[in-house]
Design a protein around this motif. Sequence first.
Motif, short mmCIF file in Angstrom:
data_model
loop_
_atom_site.label_atom_id
_atom_site.label_comp_id
_atom_site.label_asym_id
_atom_site.label_seq_id
_atom_site.Cartn_x
_atom_site.Cartn_y
_atom_site.Cartn_z
N LEU A 76 0.88 -1.30 0.08
CA LEU A 76 -0.26 -0.14 -0.01
C LEU A 76 1.06 1.30 0.10
CD1 LEU A 76 -2.79 1.42 0.05
CD2 LEU A 76 -2.51 1.13 2.63
N ALA A 77 2.07 1.25 0.81
CA ALA A 77 2.95 2.55 0.91
C ALA A 77 3.32 2.86 -0.53
CB ALA A 77 4.08 2.48 1.67
N VAL A 78 3.71 2.14 -1.34
CA VAL A 78 4.23 2.48 -2.90
C VAL A 78 3.16 3.15 -3.58
CG1 VAL A 78 5.96 0.64 -2.66
CG2 VAL A 78 3.98 0.11 -3.88
N ASN A 79 1.92 2.66 -3.41
CA ASN A 79 0.67 3.40 -4.15
C ASN A 79 0.54 4.53 -3.53
OD1 ASN A 79 -0.68 1.46 -6.28
ND2 ASN A 79 0.10 -0.04 -4.60
N LEU A 80 0.53 4.88 -2.13
CA LEU A 80 0.29 6.10 -1.58
C LEU A 80 1.40 6.94 -1.97
CD1 LEU A 80 -0.78 5.06 2.19
CD2 LEU A 80 -2.54 5.69 0.34
N LEU A 83 0.45 8.82 -4.93
CA LEU A 83 -0.74 9.91 -4.72
C LEU A 83 0.22 11.26 -4.10
CD1 LEU A 83 -3.77 8.25 -3.20
CD2 LEU A 83 -3.43 8.93 -5.44
N ALA A 84 1.10 10.99 -3.13
CA ALA A 84 1.88 11.79 -2.64
C ALA A 84 2.42 12.84 -3.69
CB ALA A 84 2.62 11.38 -1.63
N ALA A 85 3.01 12.27 -4.52
CA ALA A 85 3.70 12.84 -5.79
C ALA A 85 3.05 13.62 -6.60
CB ALA A 85 4.48 11.57 -6.64
N MET A 86 1.49 13.57 -6.65
CA MET A 86 0.87 14.24 -7.40
C MET A 86 -0.03 15.40 -6.61
SD MET A 86 0.73 13.06 -10.54
CE MET A 86 -0.25 13.68 -11.42
N VAL A 144 -4.89 2.74 -5.84
CA VAL A 144 -5.33 3.92 -5.08
C VAL A 144 -5.96 4.61 -6.00
CG1 VAL A 144 -3.72 3.58 -3.45
CG2 VAL A 144 -3.02 4.79 -5.47
N PHE A 145 -7.04 5.47 -4.94
CA PHE A 145 -7.86 6.44 -5.73
C PHE A 145 -7.67 7.82 -4.77
CE2 PHE A 145 -9.61 2.54 -6.75
CZ PHE A 145 -9.81 2.55 -8.08
#
Length: 344
Positions: A76-80, A83-86, A144-145
């Motif tokens: 999950l962390a790599v997906n979050l 999102l953080a990067a955007m 992730v959304f």
Amino acid sequence: MGEFDLIDRFFKRKASAAPAGRAQGAIEEVVLGIGDDCALLQPAGGQQMAISTDLMVEGRHFLPGAEPHALGHKALAVNLSDLAAMGAEPLAFTLALSLPLERAADSTWLDAFSDGMLALAGMHRCALVGGDTTGGPLTVCITVFGQVPAGQALRRSGARPGDDLWVSGTLGDARIVLGALRGEWSLPARVLAAARERLDRPTPRVALGLALRGIASGCIDLSDGLSGDLGHVLAASGVAAWLDADALPSLIDPGLTAGPDVRAWTRETRIATVLTGGDDYELLFTAPPGRRADVETAARRAQTRVTRIGAIEPGAGLWLQSASGVREPVRATSFDHFASQGAA
Ligand code: ADP
Ligand code: MG
């Protein structure tokens, strides 16, 4: 245990009991979670949805026999981190899981895996809203959304000549562990334990990404190594960059290299691990020099260390600059699953 019992016991019930699930009434964007043919999300007015998927395969993205709690966290962390990067705020995720029979029958393993994942989900108020479960080689695929106000997403294409280049946290920490396991160098146990934690349980910089909205001109999260991922920013923005060789933040401070339990760790290995070691999950971002105080304030608010490591220039290419001002070119190489022989 059948497929539906497994989903119900380890994902559906736990997801609705997890902090993010309990808060689901409060996450008003999540209209419907696990149990129907689709989940329903309703982004708030004026928001765009940010969507990202990452696939993790045993033996390729993580070591066979990886500790399940850490594996759940990292998937999950790599997906979050994306999102953080955007600069996007997490809302929900789906989990597609392929499990070998012996794992599907191992409730201790499944409990630890879903606990690791849902603990991180709860911290970020990101609800597990669906997925798919099947037999097969151990593979974890998460989508992730998130949401971000229209037009405010941080993109790779926004870097401009004159911008400062910043990075969060420390880089090359995961590579330090792999090098130690392979016998390339030895380092104090205390340092290796800290680096191991960074490899197993990366911290997605969600708060920093949100705080950098309206400040950063461009942003990417580092998964394949600084030189390669910076190369993506430079290509997308049509610019060049230089890096300050002595500013690159590593877990290992230069003073440590004198210790008796240190072997083969030099300034060069430090620079190489920072430039090319993957699995960092830190944010690399650009901002005009006039926004330095704003960047520092955003970092303080997000309780995340940031370091200014170079700058953007017109043209093309990437250089490493030493204190004497001497520049050498850096090859912007990224890890490529299909570049080496034997890739599947
Ligand atoms: P379908 O046949 O429509 O694909 P499934 O029987 O596969 O539905 O799944 C039933 C419900 O459980 C769906 O809401 C689905 O999203 C959810 N689900 C399946 N696997 C998982 C999982 N690993 N984690 C969370 N939800 C899951
Ligand atoms: Mg299904």
